[in-house]
Design an enzyme around this catalytic site. Structure first.
Site, PDB file in Angstrom:
ATOM      1  N   GLN A  87      40.446  42.711  30.327  1.00 48.92           N
ATOM      2  CA  GLN A  87      39.700  42.863  31.586  1.00 48.92           C
ATOM      3  C   GLN A  87      40.225  41.857  32.601  1.00 48.92           C
ATOM      4  OE1 GLN A  87      35.207  43.349  30.540  1.00 48.92           O
ATOM      5  NE2 GLN A  87      36.165  42.299  28.842  1.00 48.92           N
ATOM      6  N   ASN A  88      41.115  40.991  32.158  1.00 48.86           N
ATOM      7  CA  ASN A  88      41.588  39.909  33.032  1.00 48.86           C
ATOM      8  C   ASN A  88      42.658  40.402  33.992  1.00 48.86           C
ATOM      9  OD1 ASN A  88      39.871  38.359  31.552  1.00 48.86           O
ATOM     10  ND2 ASN A  88      41.461  37.400  30.303  1.00 48.86           N
ATOM     11  N   HIS A 105      41.287  46.383  34.380  1.00 47.16           N
ATOM     12  CA  HIS A 105      40.702  46.041  35.680  1.00 47.16           C
ATOM     13  C   HIS A 105      41.763  45.674  36.719  1.00 47.16           C
ATOM     14  CE1 HIS A 105      36.493  45.022  33.779  1.00 47.16           C
ATOM     15  NE2 HIS A 105      36.729  46.310  33.869  1.00 47.16           N
ATOM     16  N   CYS A 132      53.556  48.161  53.732  1.00 45.69           N
ATOM     17  CA  CYS A 132      53.857  48.647  52.385  1.00 45.69           C
ATOM     18  C   CYS A 132      55.366  48.738  52.218  1.00 45.69           C
ATOM     19  CB  CYS A 132      53.211  50.023  52.213  1.00 45.69           C
ATOM     20  SG  CYS A 132      53.777  50.895  50.736  1.00 45.69           S
ATOM     21  N   GLY A 171      36.139  36.367  24.149  1.00 47.53           N
ATOM     22  CA  GLY A 171      35.788  35.758  25.436  1.00 47.53           C
ATOM     23  C   GLY A 171      35.320  36.720  26.497  1.00 47.53           C
ATOM     24  N   THR A 172      34.485  37.672  26.099  1.00 51.03           N
ATOM     25  CA  THR A 172      33.875  38.528  27.137  1.00 51.03           C
ATOM     26  C   THR A 172      32.365  38.507  26.971  1.00 51.03           C
ATOM     27  OG1 THR A 172      33.723  40.745  28.095  1.00 51.03           O
ATOM     28  CG2 THR A 172      34.290  40.641  25.749  1.00 51.03           C
TER      29      THR A 172
END
Ligand code: OAD
Length: 228
Positions: A87-88, A105, A132, A171-172
């Site tokens: 998720q990091n 994520h 861009c 670690g979540t």
């Protein structure tokens, strides 16, 4: 053997990257809704761009820790029988040597052009509104999945969970879905489940086993057991 490891902010905490849910409920002094929702971005794009610019720049001063390195070592042995779903939005798994990583994520070192829908590797600030590299329109935003948006590569993650015989979260806080629901899916299909965290999480009771302690020590121990 097929292992899915889900990581959260706690694995990078000992590298000096701030977690999301500090005691005051703020993320580096900001309300999460302000800096991690499409509505927050629409309301104040400069504030949000500056916020992620700072997070992106700060990656230069942090290093992977023993937990990231242990997972990379495990991948050396297991190859594609290990998938890290993180998720990091930092790049510490990759810098430790992991290759089989899904950033569900998004990533700080990536931008998304909302004009041409392309994504590019990115290390510079966005607050200056640069064009861009693909279509030249200055509509770049951080390539981060905000609340209300759909996480990346969910089909691949779901398939890996269905095939896994071991699921480990590290670690979540298990406050955010769909990641918080992965343990239930893995458990339903018969995987052994292990949680590694400094403190109990919202989902601790669902796991077969909970190991309490800092990721740098506990992940190392667990990897040594798997490799023994
Ligand atoms: P949180 O900040 O919610 O939780 C961090 C977890 O790490 C807590 O359960 C801590 O107990 C644990 N922890 C802290 N230090 C640790 C250490 N040294 N070793 C082991 N565990 C430790 O972070 P996440 O669960 O990753 O989403 O947050 C999930 C998502 O919410 C994030 O990806 C982010 C956020 O909003 C988006 O940006 C879309």
């Amino acid at each position: 053997m097929s292992i899915v490891v889900l990581t959260g902010a706690g694995i990078s905490a000992e590298s000096g990257v701030a977690t999301f849910r500090d005691a005051d409920g703020l993320w580096e002094g900001h309300d999460v809704a302000q800096v991690a929702t499409p509505e927050g971005f629409a309301a104040d794009p400069n504030l949000v761009q500056r916020f992620y610019d700072e997070r992106r720049a700060s990656l230069a001063s942090v290093e992977p820790n023993a937990a990231h390195l242990a997972l990379a070592e495990l991948e050396q042995e297991l190859g594609d029988r290990l998938l890290v779903v993180t998720q990091n939005v930092d790049d510490l798994h990759e810098r430790a040597g992991s290759k089989n990583v899904i950033h569900m994520h998004g990533q700080l070192r990536s931008v998304w052009c909302t004009a041409c829908d392309a994504r590019f590797k990115w290390d510079a600030p966005l607050v200056t509104n640069p064009p861009c590299p693909g279509c030249a329109v200055p509509n770049l935003r951080p390539d981060i999945v905000w609340f209300g948006e759909i996480p990346y590569q969910m089909d691949e993650i779901q398939q890996a969970l269905l095939d896994a015989d071991t699921f480990v979260s590290i670690g979540t806080s298990s406050e955010v879905y769909p990641a918080a629901g992965f343990v239930a899916l893995a458990s339903d299909v018969g995987a052994r489940t292990l949680e590694i965290n400094l403190h109990p999480s919202r989902m601790s009771r669902v796991y077969d086993e909970v190991r309490k302690g800092p990721a740098t020590a506990v992940v190392r121990e667990w990897v040594d057991e798997v490799l023994a």
